[in-house]
Design an enzyme around this catalytic site. Structure first.
Site, mmCIF file in Angstrom:
data_model
loop_
_atom_site.group_PDB
_atom_site.id
_atom_site.type_symbol
_atom_site.label_atom_id
_atom_site.label_comp_id
_atom_site.label_asym_id
_atom_site.label_seq_id
_atom_site.Cartn_x
_atom_site.Cartn_y
_atom_site.Cartn_z
ATOM 1 N N SER A 197 -53.355 -43.068 -9.998
ATOM 2 C CA SER A 197 -52.983 -43.473 -11.352
ATOM 3 C C SER A 197 -52.408 -44.885 -11.328
ATOM 4 O O SER A 197 -52.257 -45.494 -10.268
ATOM 5 C CB SER A 197 -51.963 -42.483 -11.931
ATOM 6 O OG SER A 197 -50.805 -42.444 -11.123
ATOM 7 N N LEU A 239 -53.618 -47.707 -12.288
ATOM 8 C CA LEU A 239 -54.519 -48.803 -11.933
ATOM 9 C C LEU A 239 -54.692 -49.787 -13.082
ATOM 10 O O LEU A 239 -55.184 -50.897 -12.868
ATOM 11 C CB LEU A 239 -55.892 -48.256 -11.524
ATOM 12 C CG LEU A 239 -55.973 -47.534 -10.183
ATOM 13 C CD1 LEU A 239 -57.393 -47.038 -9.939
ATOM 14 C CD2 LEU A 239 -55.537 -48.449 -9.045
ATOM 15 N N GLY A 240 -54.337 -49.375 -14.287
ATOM 16 C CA GLY A 240 -54.462 -50.270 -15.432
ATOM 17 C C GLY A 240 -55.573 -49.911 -16.388
ATOM 18 O O GLY A 240 -56.234 -50.799 -16.942
ATOM 19 N N LYS A 278 -72.937 -52.186 -2.047
ATOM 20 C CA LYS A 278 -72.718 -50.910 -1.354
ATOM 21 C C LYS A 278 -72.214 -49.848 -2.331
ATOM 22 O O LYS A 278 -72.676 -48.695 -2.307
ATOM 23 C CB LYS A 278 -71.721 -51.110 -0.212
ATOM 24 C CG LYS A 278 -71.481 -49.866 0.631
ATOM 25 C CD LYS A 278 -70.510 -50.166 1.765
ATOM 26 C CE LYS A 278 -70.242 -48.925 2.608
ATOM 27 N NZ LYS A 278 -69.252 -49.206 3.684
ATOM 28 N N GLY A 316 -31.579 -47.790 -25.824
ATOM 29 C CA GLY A 316 -31.385 -46.751 -24.817
ATOM 30 C C GLY A 316 -30.678 -45.564 -25.450
ATOM 31 O O GLY A 316 -30.316 -45.588 -26.623
ATOM 32 N N CYS A 331 -31.236 -52.283 -31.093
ATOM 33 C CA CYS A 331 -30.966 -50.858 -31.290
ATOM 34 C C CYS A 331 -29.594 -50.501 -30.710
ATOM 35 O O CYS A 331 -28.578 -50.876 -31.265
ATOM 36 C CB CYS A 331 -32.097 -50.015 -30.695
ATOM 37 S SG CYS A 331 -32.105 -48.298 -31.275
ATOM 38 N N MET A 373 -27.315 -53.439 -30.451
ATOM 39 C CA MET A 373 -26.569 -53.834 -31.650
ATOM 40 C C MET A 373 -25.357 -52.927 -31.840
ATOM 41 O O MET A 373 -24.251 -53.395 -32.147
ATOM 42 C CB MET A 373 -27.453 -53.775 -32.889
ATOM 43 C CG MET A 373 -26.678 -54.026 -34.183
ATOM 44 S SD MET A 373 -27.654 -53.922 -35.684
ATOM 45 C CE MET A 373 -26.639 -52.792 -36.653
ATOM 46 N N HIS A 428 -36.585 -52.252 -33.585
ATOM 47 C CA HIS A 428 -37.220 -52.695 -32.338
ATOM 48 C C HIS A 428 -38.263 -53.771 -32.638
ATOM 49 O O HIS A 428 -39.452 -53.477 -32.806
ATOM 50 C CB HIS A 428 -37.876 -51.512 -31.626
ATOM 51 C CG HIS A 428 -36.911 -50.573 -30.991
ATOM 52 N ND1 HIS A 428 -36.483 -50.706 -29.680
ATOM 53 C CD2 HIS A 428 -36.259 -49.491 -31.488
ATOM 54 C CE1 HIS A 428 -35.627 -49.745 -29.397
ATOM 55 N NE2 HIS A 428 -35.471 -48.991 -30.481
ATOM 56 N N GLU A 463 -39.638 -55.842 -30.733
ATOM 57 C CA GLU A 463 -40.621 -56.030 -29.655
ATOM 58 C C GLU A 463 -41.942 -55.342 -29.941
ATOM 59 O O GLU A 463 -42.993 -55.742 -29.409
ATOM 60 C CB GLU A 463 -40.048 -55.543 -28.315
ATOM 61 C CG GLU A 463 -39.807 -54.055 -28.191
ATOM 62 C CD GLU A 463 -38.422 -53.596 -28.605
ATOM 63 O OE1 GLU A 463 -37.959 -52.557 -28.111
ATOM 64 O OE2 GLU A 463 -37.806 -54.290 -29.443
#
EC number: 6.3.4.2
Length: 558
Positions: free
Chosen positions: A13, A15-16, A227, A356, A383, A386, A520, A522
């Site tokens: 897992s 890998l992107g 290959k 958090g 969040c 603040m 949020h 972001e």
């Protein structure tokens, strides 16, 4: 009619797959196609909202208030469309839906089984999710299946994808498989065997990949691709090398240069204009050629897994792009501050405390906030960041020495932050909660518009109105706001109905740049457009850096 691309992963897992899916979507969008993306998560949780960030990483919140996988953040950063709740679903949601139907008698007494009932429900969710945006008229829906081939949890999803490929007309479905090609130092070569076995496992299920994305730490040479092609029964031109780069925003050009979008367009019989990736080339150039450099201290408690703050990290990078600045992030564990003090905060250009939950590490964050306030270091609290800024100000400026949040101390004598029990959601419906409510989906979630107070820093950044996404249970307690305001704190935005504080700041007479937001920001930042708040934050960090340098030069002369 919408065509489908299923993205699967093999060997290991992380890998992107999400980056690969988003990058393909970005290329197809640049070719004039309407693209949507879905994430199919095999875990039994209904959503990731109650999962630890240290296990799952960030929970990304959509505009319509869904708590989703962090890959949806990648999707929104790479394409112009905004994801919806139906763009992400889990095994938990599938079983919840099937069991509800069984209880209502919709299966007419039949034995409910994984095949066909669960797999049919997965297909229904996929088709519904594909219609969530673009007025239900997406040209392509890229569906990322979580986990790896061979995981027992992923099997129903893979089986549903196989069934869907049979049911759809020819040229309406393609499969992209992302796999690992490890480099063995002792042998001095890349090993293709794990990829061969991964494709073999996929073929056992009945799926033949259209394209192989071969992940390695370096470009895979032509003989290695040949290959893999021979032993995997995938055409050589469809074996795409994907190697490590210093920024994920190079991936669209990497895939396009190897013709991946042409392969998909041919397989799906799509008529599309030539790709125009100039916007990505410009972003990569700006990142590689900064004019300035700053160091931001991010004080949190999930810093050992930076995926916990994925959107926030990307938002800071976006701000760097748009201010021509290299943004270095110093991750600081708030519990280390509690043990060792604030010396680690010296020489930072700005301090940020992210969101958090829970009491652990909060006193370290409060100490960092106090350091920023007393030393005129630019501060941004998001969040919880603040809420803690309000608590710090209450304790040390407003003479509310016992100020706390009921999240950390339910019996607090001065609960300047408390649980709100009733509010209106983004649709205007009344929502209620209490300390006994379930944890899942009992927060203020999704976008909300609020007016911004004129003459404030918030107004200079956002203008007359702010529209951002929320994810929180606790709010600044209005009972204490008058006393906080008399001590100098400015509430620069409030919710229109409950008048709950949404943004706070300190006047320039008290601090050059001290700002907190309950939402949020972001989640709405993109590399193409950046975000005004983060750009302002980085600009404040640059200004602080200049002042420090000027002060040092002045001291040197004296």
């Amino acid at each position: 009619m919408t065509k489908y691309v299923f993205v699967t992963g093999g060997v290991v897992s992380s890998l992107g797959k999400g980056i690969a899916a988003a990058s393909l979507a970005a290329i197809l969008e640049s070719r004039g196609l309407k693209v949507t993306l879905l994430k199919l998560d095999p875990y039994i949780n209904v959503d990731p909202g109650t999962m630890s960030p240290l296990q799952h990483g960030e929970v990304f919140v959509t505009e319509d208030g869904a708590e989703t996988d962090l890959d949806l953040g990648h999707y929104e950063r790479f394409v112009s469309a905004k994801m919806r709740k139906s763009n992400n679903f889990t095994t938990g949601q599938i079983y919840e839906s099937v069991i509800s139907k069984e209880r209502r008698g919709e299966y007419l007494g039949k034995t409910v089984q994984v095949i066909p009932h669960i797999t049919s429900e997965i297909q229904a969710f996929v088709e519904r999710g594909a219609k969530a945006i673009h007025d239900g008229k997406a040209d392509v829906a890229i569906c990322e299946i979580g986990g790896t081939v061979g995981d027992i949890e992923s099997l129903p999803f893979l089986e549903a994808a196989r069934q869907m490929s049979l049911r759809l007309p020819a040229h309406d479905c393609a499969f992209v498989h992302l796999t690992l090609v490890p480099y063995i130092n002792s042998a001095g070569e890349l090993k293709t065997k794990p990829t061969q076995h991964s494709v073999q496992k996929l073929r056992e299920i009945g799926i033949m990949p259209t394209v192989l994305l071969c992940r390695a730490d370096r470009p895979i040479p032509e003989d290695g691709r040949a290959k893999i092609s021979l032993f995997s029964n995938v055409r050589e031109e469809a074996v795409i090398s994907v190697w490590d780069v210093d920024t994920i925003y190079k991936i669209p050009e990497m895939l396009h240069a190897q013709g991946m979008d042409d392969l998909i367009c041919r397989e799906l019989d799509l008529k599309a204009q030539p790709a125009d990736l100039s916007v990505w080339a410009k972003l990569v150039y700006e990142m590689a050629n900064p004019q300035h450099e700053v160091t931001i201290g991010m004080v949190g408690k999930y810093v050992e897994l930076t995926e916990s703050y994925k959107s926030l990290i990307e938002a800071l990078r976006h701000a760097g792009i748009h201010t021509h600045t290299r943004v270095n992030i110093n991750y600081i564990d708030s519990e280390d501050i509690e043990k060792e003090g604030v010396d680690c905060l010296q020489n930072l250009d700005a301090i940020l405390v992210p969101g958090g939950f829970g009491k652990r590490g909060t006193e370290g964050k409060i100490a960092a906030i106090r350091y920023a306030r007393e030393n005129n270091v630019p501060y941004l609290g998001i969040c919880l960041g603040m809420q803690l800024a309000v608590i710090e100000f209450a304790r040390h400026v407003a003479n509310l020495t016992k100020a706390n949040s009921t999240e950390f101390d339910p019996q607090s004598d001065q609960p300047v932050v408390a649980l709100i029990t009733e509010w209106l959601d983004r649709e205007g419906r009344v929502e209620k909660r209490s300390n006994d409510s379930d944890l899942g989906s009992t927060m203020r979630l999704g976008s909300q518009r609020c007016p911004v107070k004129a003459g404030t820093l918030a107004h200079r950044i956002y203008g007359a109105e702010v529209n951002e996404r929320h994810r929180h249970r606790y709010e600044v307690n209005n009972t204490y706001v008058p006393q906080l305001e008399r001590s100098g704190l400015i509430i620069s935005a409030r919710t229109p109905n409950e008048e709950l504080p949404e943004m706070m700041e300190l006047p320039s007479s008290m601090h050059p740049w001290f700002f907190g937001v309950q939402f949020h920001p972001e989640f709405t930042s993109t590399p193409r457009d950046g975000h005004p708040l983060f750009s302002a934050f980085i600009s404040a960090a640059l200004e602080h850096q200049k002042k420090l340098l000027k002060s040092k030069l002045h001291k040197g002369k004296t």
